[in-house]
Design an enzyme around this catalytic site. Structure first.
Site, PDB file in Angstrom:
ATOM      1  N   THR A 110      18.517  62.938  32.423  1.00  0.00           N
ATOM      2  CA  THR A 110      17.298  63.716  32.629  1.00  0.00           C
ATOM      3  C   THR A 110      18.112  64.599  34.102  1.00  0.00           C
ATOM      4  O   THR A 110      18.800  64.166  34.337  1.00  0.00           O
ATOM      5  CB  THR A 110      16.393  63.218  33.504  1.00  0.00           C
ATOM      6  OG1 THR A 110      15.519  62.028  32.604  1.00  0.00           O
ATOM      7  CG2 THR A 110      15.100  63.657  33.695  1.00  0.00           C
ATOM      8  N   TYR A 129       9.187  53.586  28.778  1.00  0.00           N
ATOM      9  CA  TYR A 129       8.150  54.873  28.360  1.00  0.00           C
ATOM     10  C   TYR A 129       7.587  54.088  27.625  1.00  0.00           C
ATOM     11  O   TYR A 129       7.530  52.411  26.895  1.00  0.00           O
ATOM     12  CB  TYR A 129       9.001  55.913  28.117  1.00  0.00           C
ATOM     13  CG  TYR A 129       9.390  56.306  29.437  1.00  0.00           C
ATOM     14  CD1 TYR A 129       8.770  56.546  30.352  1.00  0.00           C
ATOM     15  CD2 TYR A 129      11.258  56.527  29.602  1.00  0.00           C
ATOM     16  CE1 TYR A 129      10.086  57.753  31.057  1.00  0.00           C
ATOM     17  CE2 TYR A 129      11.792  57.197  30.872  1.00  0.00           C
ATOM     18  CZ  TYR A 129      10.539  57.631  31.625  1.00  0.00           C
ATOM     19  OH  TYR A 129      11.763  57.812  32.085  1.00  0.00           O
ATOM     20  N   GLY A 159      28.056  52.241  30.075  1.00  0.00           N
ATOM     21  CA  GLY A 159      29.182  52.359  31.079  1.00  0.00           C
ATOM     22  C   GLY A 159      30.843  52.499  30.304  1.00  0.00           C
ATOM     23  O   GLY A 159      31.693  51.435  30.910  1.00  0.00           O
TER      24      GLY A 159
END
Length: 361
Positions: A29, A182, A292
């Site tokens: 985002t 979501y 990561g």
């Protein structure tokens, strides 16, 4: 000293697409769209700068107005959205890249101030804790309006229409965001989904919404051009899966049966179970690992066949040429966190390419 060869920079196949390397740019985002959800000119430059990736997955993009719960979040539900997205896909393709759009419906994670006065929607009326940024400042997330059966059918149809628009806009495929709390994940989890009809209760019923959305997208695109994003251990947006292994097993079976292109999985095993090891023998498609990664870990997991592609998120923000930096072992620049969601060019398209010495050329 870096090894002479690396599986990270070998070519790969995805749904008939040839990817030039196994580096995926993860969806992130960034809040640079126009108020109506149309992609901005800044976004064209941003994605084109990062087209060295074998595959780009865009930031979460709403398939409907009610799915667009964040300020400056892009959409793919109006005819006016298609042209600006086409400029992005053309720029990425011209640079030799591939690009999927991530379709993300926020569901209950919203406030009516960001939805033109409409209430958020969800499988049930269970409200998420926390706040969300609106034009009036931060507001508590509101209780959602439970979807009726006809409402569910309408949302699935919106996903199908978004997939049609994605094809018109030149995307190579779509990724359905079924993680991070979501809407599809809200249906999957009994702590959020408290329905007693055919969309709640058993895992079969709770998975029905996501699988209907997948079927809708696959009816427009080839199934191999549809991917699914899962975050099995995520508690983001006030969710918790008490048995993520069971959820993943069921979805891996159903998605394999549908021959979808890939699973994009966050490999963060908080509770100790081996996410990739669990999914590898259960899913027949391409497995994208995220979480990561650096080059050493990416090479290790690809070499051990624990994953087929590796996605990088944070490093791509300040390193538009990340694949080349990883290949050459160059240091990575650090992102300016204060500019992540500012809506401005600074901290978005102004990160420079790495300098290359003569020995590296």
């Amino acid at each position: 000293m870096l090894p002479a060869t690396s599986p990270l920079f070998s070519q790969a196949d995805l749904g008939g697409l040839r990817l030039r390397n196994r580096v995926v740019m993860a969806p992130m985002t960034r809040n640079r769209a126009h108020p109506d959800g149309s992609p901005s000119a800044l976004m064209v430059r941003y994605y084109a700068q990062r087209a060295q990736a074998g595959l780009i997955v865009t930031e979460g993009t709403a398939p409907s107005r009610t799915g667009r719960g964040y300020l400056r979040m892009p959409g793919l539900y109006l005819d006016d959205h298609v042209g600006p997205w086409r400029r992005i896909t053309d720029a990425v393709h011209a640079a030799g890249g591939r690009i999927f759009v991530q379709l993300m419906h926020v569901g209950r994670v919203a406030h009516s101030a960001n939805l033109d006065g409409r209430p958020p929607i969800g499988p049930s009326d269970t409200r998420a804790s926390g706040e969300i940024l609106t034009a009036r400042g931060r507001q508590p997330i509101e209780a959602p309006q439970p979807l009726t059966e006809s409402g569910i059918a309408s949302v699935v149809a919106e996903y199908r229409r978004a997939a049609e628009m994605a094809a018109d806009a030149g995307f190579d495929g779509v990724e359905i965001h079924a993680g991070s709390g979501y809407l599809p994940m809200q249906f999957l989890l009994p702590g959020v989904n408290q329905r007693t009809d055919a969309w709640g209760g058993s895992l079969d019923n709770r998975a029905r919404f996501l699988l209907d959305v997948v079927d809708a997208a696959a009816s427009v695109l080839a199934p191999g051009r549809v991917g699914i994003r899962l975050t099995p251990e995520s508690t983001f947006n006030d969710v918790h899966d008490a048995d993520p292994a069971a959820t993943c097993s069921h979805l891996a079976h159903e998605l394999s049966r549908r021959r979808v292109g890939y699973l994009h999985v966050q490999d963060v095993a908080v509770s100790g179970w081996n996410v990739l090891g669990h999914l590898r023998p259960r899913f027949a498609g391409v497995l994208i690992a995220n979480g990561g990664y650096d080059r050493e870990r990416a090479d290790r997991d690809l070499g051990a066949n624990r994953a087929d592609l590796i996605s990088f998120g944070w490093p791509f923000i300040a390193n538009p040429d990340l694949p080349e930096r990883l290949r050459l072992g160059q240091p990575l620049a650090e992102a300016d966190e204060s500019t992540l969601y500012s809506g401005e060019e600074r901290g978005y398209t102004d990160y420079p390419l790495a300098e290359r010495s003569a020995e590296m050329n």
